[in-house]
Design an enzyme around this catalytic site. Structure first.
Site, PDB file in Angstrom:
ATOM      1  N   GLU A  59       4.688   1.142  13.928  1.00  0.00           N
ATOM      2  CA  GLU A  59       3.304   0.894  13.492  1.00  0.00           C
ATOM      3  C   GLU A  59       2.657  -0.081  14.460  1.00  0.00           C
ATOM      4  O   GLU A  59       3.264  -1.092  14.826  1.00  0.00           O
ATOM      5  CB  GLU A  59       3.317   0.325  12.076  1.00  0.00           C
ATOM      6  CG  GLU A  59       1.976   0.379  11.397  1.00  0.00           C
ATOM      7  CD  GLU A  59       2.053  -0.102   9.954  1.00  0.00           C
ATOM      8  OE1 GLU A  59       2.916   0.367   9.185  1.00  0.00           O
ATOM      9  OE2 GLU A  59       1.242  -0.981   9.619  1.00  0.00           O
ATOM     10  N   GLU A  68       8.312  -2.201   6.123  1.00  0.00           N
ATOM     11  CA  GLU A  68       8.132  -3.651   5.949  1.00  0.00           C
ATOM     12  C   GLU A  68       8.735  -4.134   4.639  1.00  0.00           C
ATOM     13  O   GLU A  68       8.096  -4.788   3.824  1.00  0.00           O
ATOM     14  CB  GLU A  68       6.645  -4.005   6.035  1.00  0.00           C
ATOM     15  CG  GLU A  68       6.070  -3.642   7.386  1.00  0.00           C
ATOM     16  CD  GLU A  68       4.684  -4.235   7.656  1.00  0.00           C
ATOM     17  OE1 GLU A  68       4.064  -4.775   6.729  1.00  0.00           O
ATOM     18  OE2 GLU A  68       4.251  -4.162   8.825  1.00  0.00           O
TER      19      GLU A  68
HETATM   20  C1  GAL Z   1       1.059  -3.006   7.803  1.00  0.00           C
HETATM   21  C2  GAL Z   1       1.553  -2.104   6.675  1.00  0.00           C
HETATM   22  C3  GAL Z   1       0.596  -0.945   6.433  1.00  0.00           C
HETATM   23  C4  GAL Z   1      -0.801  -1.443   6.367  1.00  0.00           C
HETATM   24  C5  GAL Z   1      -1.142  -2.163   7.640  1.00  0.00           C
HETATM   25  C6  GAL Z   1      -2.570  -2.622   7.707  1.00  0.00           C
HETATM   26  O1  GAL Z   1       1.696  -4.204   7.828  1.00  0.00           O
HETATM   27  O2  GAL Z   1       2.806  -1.589   6.995  1.00  0.00           O
HETATM   28  O3  GAL Z   1       0.933  -0.289   5.249  1.00  0.00           O
HETATM   29  O4  GAL Z   1      -0.906  -2.291   5.273  1.00  0.00           O
HETATM   30  O5  GAL Z   1      -0.289  -3.291   7.729  1.00  0.00           O
HETATM   31  O6  GAL Z   1      -2.788  -3.364   8.870  1.00  0.00           O
END
Ligand code: GAL
Length: 801
Positions: free
Chosen positions: A494, A417
């Site tokens: 993710e 991100e």
């Molecule tokens: C994402 C991020 C992760 C964590 C996650 C929590 O956007 O890449 O590191 O922060 O959110 O939901």
């Protein structure tokens, strides 16, 4: 991957004794023991004659943050866990015999968080800002042979905030001392790759760098089977006159035993640098022979077979042990995930400990090895963006060189991100990073975990440099991926960010809640318990429940797979709550390693095991209507009974992943039976428990190694007089250890507990508590006794061998 001495099996040692026992050969020794530590800053501590007599003595790996107290006033933010950070110094004195004066000596740090600076005998060796990178210094010119030497290390984690999760502080990974002959293979200098697998043979290509300090060197490469039989070897001359030569060699392996998730077969590789008959340096590696590809339409293939990537993201902390690396702690995490059917790990958002990749090689996980959480644009005031310009090339090169020989590593990620997605600098930096990786490893694809899902607006995607589109969240675009990203390969880097507290339940369960609700809301209102229901129906607003995204990924072949955020809870980032929440709610498994209910949803989908799991517990208020859920698999239906009365049979319809009943509560026994074609597959019972009356201790391993590191994890359950877990028990458990063991940590998985992890007592949380016992270096019987007010003492025995 470089094998450390302790992981070499006996067979291996015996069969290779002749090869390795030659004078001049490399030694790699642990450099972890007998350091002195001072928490604070004293710049004089770099000097040789400094008097560190009052410092604390300890063995590495060491994380000083985890020893501290949670406090909202600490300089670390709530997202970092609220434990102390600061500056610390380490010193170690050691001697080297005069007879070794012709050898080269190197010190290797696997990871120091962060801003480490190192001095040998008062001479400054350098600085490494990155807290996750492994690095090496050549000590040779500054050493005293036949006298004493002192290493001093300053670790500066005082620039806060610098992370979005718990980092730990200190020399939290292992340290090694390597010695070689005059000429040697430099760190990360050997790249061993499977060039081709076809028909009945594999071609293994070796590209080995040699630091040449004498003439007429030859390099011998050999491959052995897992049990130590020689497969094949080759000897090649190293060019004279070069300072850094590269030798290319090929070895053919007939009928290769392929490395896979279910059968992670590892060959052994030995590289020997020869001067005449003498070995002047040697390295040992493992080799997994496998091939894989991503297909635009059909997803991921390993060794020609279609495999859905069922992965989880993991941060590096090991719960109560903090960041201090312990191989058994990592192995336990991976075993729990393997039992769930997980086959892939994303090391979010940094390179892992080397032992973590050794375990993935050995246990059969594929790994997305990630480099950065930010580039030039910051996420926190003092994070790596301050160092990116100067250090990114060196850090990324060191990561790729260290990890490229691991069969488990199948994907590089240049960032998570990254803010540069949103402007044109993303194009240039992405291209540069990808080219750094490709120069050192052209065998694996490179991706980046993107949060901007519109291809037209995403500059990292626009760079054209990525081999694979990695999307974080944005499940709404997955079904149309082929249309929006023509001819691109997909991975969900993710997903989910669903939230649960183990053992806590509330209703309703048939609607999805988003906590926090939107970007306008920082913290969720939630409930006074600062908890989130463990029915899978709450997620952060950018995410989904576990079921929702898995249903999509499962449906389309072009979606190669996913990484769930996260496998385990971690310290820090306690979305959706404000303080006193201090660790995450995202894990499928809690911080102590106790599975939350949704673990069994994954197990029912990701394995062939017959699963039957009921939730919630069965202690409620009379008159309440309780939503009862069951996860099941390998069966056609489930019938539920309350105190012997059938409440009906349910079967999953369409893409359902669980079945449910609304049950007017009555105390007693709730029983589920799963059946296939009328035959009973599994039975599961839960009970209304009475008041706490006894403690039960279950060890994960009753016999551990007396090596000063190995761990036994003891689950403490608070039971009523009939032996049923008391679901709301929070009794204070007091521990006592006798024999050659120490308490390494205590926990209960609560994300809001302010109790320390380093203690000999801890409260239970929803009926469970955890004690982690560590062996000392002498063998014997370790006895752990647990007691709580009003309950008899209970003990368990662990043998240290
Ligand atoms: C994402 C991020 C992760 C964590 C996650 C929590 O956007 O890449 O590191 O922060 O959110 O939901």
């Amino acid at each position: 991957m470089q094998l450390k001495w302790f992981s070499i099996t006996l067979v291996w040692i015996l069969s290779l004794t002749t090869a390795l026992a030659q004078p001049g050969a490399r030694t790699i020794k642990s450099f972890d023991n007998d350091w002195l530590f001072y928490l604070g800053d004293d710049s004089l501590a770099r000097n040789v004659n400094y008097n560190a007599g009052s410092w604390r003595s300890l063995n590495l790996p060491h994380d000083w943050s985890i020893e501290g107290a949670f406090d909202e006033k600490n300089a670390t933010t709530q997202a970092e866990g609220g434990l102390p950070a600061g500056i610390g110094w380490y010193r170690k004195i050691f001697t080297l015999p005069a007879a070794l004066k012709d050898k080269n000596f190197f010190i290797n740090f696997d990871g120091v968080y962060r801003n480490s600076e190192v001095w040998i005998n008062g001479h400054y060796l350098g600085k490494r800002p990155n807290g996750y990178i492994s690095f090496q210094y050549n000590l040779t010119p500054y050493l005293q042979f036949g006298g004493s030497n002192v290493i001093a290390v300053k670790v500066d984690n005082s620039g806060q905030p610098n992370s979005r999760w718990y980092s730990g502080s200190g020399i939290y990974r292992h340290v090694w001392m390597t010695s070689t002959g005059k000429s040697y293979i430099p760190e990360g200098g050997a790249f061993i790759k499977t060039a081709d697998v076809s028909g009945n043979r594999a071609i293994i290509n070796f590209q080995t760098q040699v630091m040449v300090n004498e003439d007429n060197l030859r390099l011998k490469a050999s491959i052995y089977t897992a049990s130590g039989e020689l497969v094949n070897s080759i000897i090649t001359s190293v060019g004279n006159g070069d300072t850094l030569a590269t030798v290319s060699q090929n070895i053919i392996v007939g009928h290769p035993n392929l490395w896979s998730i279910d059968h992670p077969y590892l060959y052994k590789v030995v590289l020997q640098l020869l001067s005449g008959k003498q070995v002047v340096d040697n390295e040992q590696h493992t080799l997994g022979i496998r091939y894989f590809n991503f297909d635009v339409q059909r997803g991921f293939f390993l060794n020609g077979e279609s495999v859905k990537i069922k992965g989880v993201c993991l941060h590096h902390d090991e719960g109560a042990l903090g960041a201090a690396v312990n191989t058994r702690a990592m192995e336990r995490q991976l075993q729990i995930l393997k039992d769930m059917g997980c086959n892939a790990i994303r090391t979010s958002h940094n390179p892992p400990a080397p032992e973590f990749l050794d375990l993935c090689d050995r246990m059969g996980f594929i790994v997305m090895d990630e480099a950065f959480d930010m580039w030039e644009k910051k996420k926190n005031k003092h994070d790596y963006h301050e160092d990116f310009k100067k250090w990114h090339k060196r850090d990324l090169e060191d990561q790729v060189k260290r990890d490229r020989n691991h069969p488990s590593v199948f994907l590089w990620s240049i960032g998570n991100e990254i803010r540069e997605q949103f402007d044109s600098t993303g194009i240039t930096i992405a291209r540069e990073l990808v080219s750094i990786v490709k120069k050192l490893d052209n065998t694996r694809p490179v991706t980046s975990a993107l949060s901007e899902s519109d291809p037209k607006k995403n500059f990292i995607y626009q760079s054209g440099a990525l081999d694979l589109v990695g999307l974080n969240y944005h499940q709404e675009v997955y079904a149309n991926f082929p249309k929006n990203y023509p001819n691109q390969k997909f991975i969900a880097t993710e997903t989910m960010s669903a939230l649960e507290t183990r053992g806590f339940y509330d209703t309703p369960t048939d609607t999805t809640r988003h906590w926090p609700h939107s970007s306008k809301e920082k913290f969720a209102k939630g409930n006074p318990e600062v908890a989130v229901t463990a029915y899978d129906n709450v997620a952060a607003y950018w995410g989904t429940t576990h079921e929702e995204t898995w249903k999509i990924i499962k449906k389309y072949d072009f979606l190669s797979g996913l990484f769930v955020w996260t496998g385990f809870d971690y310290i820090g980032e306690p979305v959706p709550y404000a303080w006193p929440a201090r660790s995450s709610y995202y894990g499928i498994v809690d911080l102590a390693g106790f599975p939350k209910d949704v673990y069994y949803m994954y197990q029912s989908e990701w394995t062939d095991k017959p699963v039957l799991h009921l939730l919630p517990h069965w202690n409620h208020n009379p008159g309440e209507t309780i939503d009862v859920w069951a996860y099941y698999s390998q069966a056609d239906e489930v019938e539920l009974f309350l105190n012997g009365q059938s409440l009906g049979t349910r079967a999953k319809q369409n893409d359902d992943l669980h079945v449910s009943w609304k049950v007017p509560y009555q105390p007693g026994t709730l029983k589920a039976i799963s059946r296939k074609s009328g035959r009973i597959i599994k039975t599961e019972e839960i009970y209304t428990a009475g008041p706490p009356a006894q403690i039960k201790l279950d060890v994960d391993r009753a016999s551990i190694k007396a090596d000063g590191r190995d761990l036994s994890y003891i689950t403490v359950s608070v039971l009523d007089k009939n032996g049923h877990v008391v679901s709301n028990a929070d009794n204070l458990i007091q521990f006592n250890i006798t024999g050659p063991g120490v308490m390494a940590g205590v926990d209960n998985g609560s994300p809001t507990s302010m109790e320390p992890f380093k203690a000999s007592q801890h409260k239970a949380f929803h009926g469970l508590c955890l004690a982690i016992v560590q062996a000392k270096q002498n063998a014997g019987i370790i006895t752990l006794t647990a007691q709580a007010e009003g309950m008899p003492k209970t003990k368990v025995i662990i043998r240290a061998r």
